[in-house]
Design an enzyme around this catalytic site. Structure first.
Site, PDB file in Angstrom:
ATOM      1  N   GLN A 187      25.106 -45.976  65.637  1.00 30.06           N
ATOM      2  CA  GLN A 187      24.186 -45.074  64.983  1.00 30.06           C
ATOM      3  C   GLN A 187      22.719 -46.110  64.526  1.00 30.06           C
ATOM      4  OE1 GLN A 187      25.565 -42.774  61.765  1.00 30.06           O
ATOM      5  NE2 GLN A 187      24.821 -40.957  62.757  1.00 30.06           N
ATOM      6  N   GLU A 228      21.511 -30.608  53.160  1.00 35.88           N
ATOM      7  CA  GLU A 228      21.491 -31.659  54.332  1.00 35.88           C
ATOM      8  C   GLU A 228      19.994 -31.433  55.012  1.00 35.88           C
ATOM      9  OE1 GLU A 228      24.377 -30.759  57.327  1.00 35.88           O
ATOM     10  OE2 GLU A 228      24.109 -32.756  58.445  1.00 35.88           O
ATOM     11  N   TYR A 248      37.254 -31.807  60.817  1.00 35.26           N
ATOM     12  CA  TYR A 248      36.073 -32.231  61.570  1.00 35.26           C
ATOM     13  C   TYR A 248      36.605 -32.466  63.051  1.00 35.26           C
ATOM     14  CZ  TYR A 248      32.208 -35.111  63.097  1.00 35.26           C
ATOM     15  OH  TYR A 248      31.056 -35.421  63.786  1.00 35.26           O
ATOM     16  N   TYR A 288      31.636 -33.397  56.628  1.00 36.75           N
ATOM     17  CA  TYR A 288      31.735 -35.109  57.149  1.00 36.75           C
ATOM     18  C   TYR A 288      32.813 -35.387  56.146  1.00 36.75           C
ATOM     19  CZ  TYR A 288      27.337 -33.008  59.391  1.00 36.75           C
ATOM     20  OH  TYR A 288      26.354 -32.670  59.969  1.00 36.75           O
ATOM     21  N   TYR A 299      19.051 -27.372  62.770  1.00 38.89           N
ATOM     22  CA  TYR A 299      19.494 -28.723  62.607  1.00 38.89           C
ATOM     23  C   TYR A 299      18.252 -29.670  62.881  1.00 38.89           C
ATOM     24  CZ  TYR A 299      23.597 -31.665  63.118  1.00 38.89           C
ATOM     25  OH  TYR A 299      24.734 -32.615  63.048  1.00 38.89           O
ATOM     26  N   TRP A 300      18.272 -30.279  64.131  1.00 36.54           N
ATOM     27  CA  TRP A 300      17.220 -31.370  64.511  1.00 36.54           C
ATOM     28  C   TRP A 300      15.910 -30.661  65.248  1.00 36.54           C
ATOM     29  CZ3 TRP A 300      16.721 -35.960  62.023  1.00 36.54           C
ATOM     30  CH2 TRP A 300      17.863 -36.410  61.547  1.00 36.54           C
ATOM     31  N   ASP A 334      21.149 -35.611  66.333  1.00 30.03           N
ATOM     32  CA  ASP A 334      21.949 -35.038  67.254  1.00 30.03           C
ATOM     33  C   ASP A 334      21.358 -33.975  68.472  1.00 30.03           C
ATOM     34  OD1 ASP A 334      23.118 -36.478  65.440  1.00 30.03           O
ATOM     35  OD2 ASP A 334      24.714 -34.916  65.124  1.00 30.03           O
ATOM     36  N   TRP A 367      30.116 -42.456  57.655  1.00 27.30           N
ATOM     37  CA  TRP A 367      29.107 -42.643  58.739  1.00 27.30           C
ATOM     38  C   TRP A 367      28.173 -43.777  58.562  1.00 27.30           C
ATOM     39  CZ3 TRP A 367      31.626 -38.125  58.843  1.00 27.30           C
ATOM     40  CH2 TRP A 367      31.537 -37.275  60.045  1.00 27.30           C
ATOM     41  N   LEU A 368      27.721 -44.297  59.626  1.00 22.32           N
ATOM     42  CA  LEU A 368      27.093 -45.430  59.548  1.00 22.32           C
ATOM     43  C   LEU A 368      25.686 -45.492  58.809  1.00 22.32           C
ATOM     44  CD1 LEU A 368      26.171 -48.185  62.577  1.00 22.32           C
ATOM     45  CD2 LEU A 368      24.627 -47.942  60.524  1.00 22.32           C
TER      46      LEU A 368
HETATM   47  C1  9WN Z   1      27.752 -36.546  64.186  1.00 23.87           C
HETATM   48  C2  9WN Z   1      26.781 -37.408  58.879  1.00 23.87           C
HETATM   49  C3  9WN Z   1      26.057 -37.291  60.112  1.00 23.87           C
HETATM   50  C4  9WN Z   1      24.831 -37.950  60.323  1.00 23.87           C
HETATM   51  C5  9WN Z   1      23.635 -37.424  61.629  1.00 23.87           C
HETATM   52  C6  9WN Z   1      23.783 -35.722  61.555  1.00 23.87           C
HETATM   53  C7  9WN Z   1      25.432 -35.339  61.704  1.00 23.87           C
HETATM   54  C8  9WN Z   1      27.264 -35.430  63.037  1.00 23.87           C
HETATM   55  C9  9WN Z   1      27.729 -33.908  63.361  1.00 23.87           C
HETATM   56  O1  9WN Z   1      25.976 -35.953  60.732  1.00 23.87           O
HETATM   57  O2  9WN Z   1      25.932 -35.865  62.657  1.00 23.87           O
HETATM   58  O3  9WN Z   1      27.639 -37.829  63.821  1.00 23.87           O
HETATM   59  O4  9WN Z   1      28.745 -33.874  63.381  1.00 23.87           O
HETATM   60  O5  9WN Z   1      26.968 -33.223  63.374  1.00 23.87           O
HETATM   61  O6  9WN Z   1      23.128 -35.550  62.600  1.00 23.87           O
HETATM   62  O7  9WN Z   1      22.559 -37.767  61.467  1.00 23.87           O
HETATM   63  O8  9WN Z   1      24.788 -39.218  60.295  1.00 23.87           O
HETATM   64  O9  9WN Z   1      25.864 -36.961  57.930  1.00 23.87           O
END
Ligand code: 9WN
Length: 442
Positions: free
Chosen positions: A115, A411, A89, A35, A367-368, A177, A39-40
């Site tokens: 977010q 993570e 990304y 990432y 993941y979630w 997500d 991110w917010l």
């Molecule tokens: C899409 C950055 C972000 C978190 C989210 C997490 C994941 C992104 C992705 O990573 O999401 O926003 O590409 O998978 O689910 O909670 O803010 O850490």
């Protein structure tokens, strides 16, 4: 597991090194390869971590975020500060196409969604930790006004029935997500199959990420929104995904409560009155619409299809964090989190799985859909503690420490204690894992 002084010290050191490593010019990336932007809600948690070790960076992190606020008040979910990492990304800034809206910032590209609104409780935390509060009054006044505009945007554009519950219009807005709750939304229609190359699976094994089929839905919602020029009314009319989410709304309520106190401290009484009104309204909405008596926790409402969606999730405990559940409901939730639904058949798992074991979609590494997330544990620990469930709070806190010591700064982590799941999952050297450790070791 017992944590002695030197184990805690080395964890603290490692957290500081991780945050420093992920610091860029004015913001922190969640994870260097996976990432590479801002991110917010990551920035919010990370800023609280920074405030314990470098207050300048804590404020700057938020200032950078406010610098990308849209004219309508929305604070975007990703800010693409530079172009080069786009190779890492997907979907990139071009696919999101924030320039489709006249309201987006001109100097930087962002996504056209938001977010969870964590900034209210983040700002109060930062302010309380300032040594020289007088010196930074201007920063905090201006920050509170920015967040006020953000919340105003949410209530004006995302609460069509005036219920105090705002909706999310993309699954990424939830921050959770591939939450199993959306499966029933996806089951109602088919998304086109997009021709694209995923970048996330270059960094993390496919088995730990959403499926390719899921990504088609995510892309489709972006495309539909972009084609509406990110016009809120148009998106409300056509988007197939409009969800009232208990985590998003509880975070909003908590932020309102914190901002009400902070506004008073900053001599902004008229804002404080509005934050109080919003808090009461959202608390009422969550309590009247989102509790599921059978499940014994809060759940989701699909506004598009007018139906409640119940799955046992960590997010369903979030109203405790905002202090809006009754004692009776808190008791039910304490019972639920200590049951086999969240601790596993032998009642010996780590807390708190993002999805309960009893869901048919449960997967300990995807993941979630099962894994434990450090920042969720942090807010649930605060919630359970507030209601007097000290042992649950301690376990939520200790499990994160133990998992990070044994497996690293990942993570997310499997809730199952077994050799089969001896590693951590998702991105490594993760910023909010480091920040949350600093917070819970305080
Ligand atoms: C899409 C950055 C972000 C978190 C989210 C997490 C994941 C992104 C992705 O990573 O999401 O926003 O590409 O998978 O689910 O909670 O803010 O850490």
């Amino acid at each position: 597991m017992n944590f002695n002084h030197s184990a805690i010290e080395s964890l603290r050191e490692r957290s500081i090194v991780t945050l420093k490593k992920n610091w860029r010019e004015g913001f922190t990336v969640p994870s260097a390869n996976l990432y590479p932007f801002q991110w917010l809600w990551d920035s919010g948690f990370v800023s609280m971590g920074w405030s314990l070790i470098d207050k300048y960076k804590a404020r700057l992190e938020l200032e950078t975020l406010f610098g990308a606020q849209w004219e309508n008040g929305m604070i975007p979910h990703i800010i693409f500060h530079n172009d080069s990492p786009e190779k890492q990304y997907f979907p990139d800034a071009k696919f999101h196409g924030s320039e489709a809206s006249d309201l987006s910032p001109k100097h930087v590209k962002t996504t056209g969604m938001t977010q969870p609104p964590v900034l209210g409780f983040v700002l109060e935390f930062l302010f309380e930790n300032e040594i020289d509060k007088q010196k930074y009054l201007d920063f905090y006044r201006s920050a509170v006004k920015s967040v006020f505009r953000f919340h105003q945007y949410l209530y004006q554009n995302r609460d069509p029935k005036n219920e105090g519950l705002v909706y999310i219009r993309h699954n990424w807005e939830s921050g959770t997500d591939n939450c199993a709750v959306w499966d029933s939304v996806w089951a109602r229609y088919s998304a086109p199959t997009y021709d694209f190359v995923r970048k996330d699976t270059l960094h993390v094994d496919q088995s730990q990420r959403p499926t390719k089929k899921d990504y088609n839905y995510y892309m489709n919602l972006i495309e539909l929104s972009r084609n509406c020029g990110y016009d809120e009314q148009k998106m409300y009319e056509i988007l197939p995904f409009l969800i009232q989410d208990p985590l998003f709304n509880s975070i909003l309520a908590k932020s309102n409560q914190c901002l009400s106190r902070l506004s008073n401290a900053l001599d902004l009484p008229e804002l404080s009155v509005q934050f109080d009104e919003w808090y009461a309204k959202t608390a009422h909405g969550i309590n009247t619409k989102l509790f599921d008596d059978v499940l014994g926790q809060y759940t989701y409402f699909d506004l598009k299809n007018n139906v409640q969606i119940s799955e046992p999730t960590a997010m369903g405990f979030a109203p405790l964090f905002a202090g809006i559940a009754s004692e009776e409901r808190a008791n039910k939730m304490a019972e639920l989190i200590l049951s086999k639904h969240f601790l596993g058949e032998n009642l010996d798992g780590y807390l708190c799985p993002s999805l309960g074991y009893s869901s048919s979609a449960f997967d300990p590494v995807r993941y979630w859909r099962g894994p434990i997330w450090p920042h969720i544990n942090w807010l649930l620990a605060i919630g359970f503690k507030q209601y007097g469930f000290l042992e649950i709070a301690e376990k939520l806190r200790n499990d994160i420490i133990e998992l990070s010591v044994k497996k690293g700064f990942y993570e997310y982590f499997s809730p199952i204690k077994s050799e089969e799941f001896k590693i951590g999952y998702g991105g490594e050297d993760f910023s909010w894992t480091a920040a949350i450790l600093l917070l819970i070791m305080e």
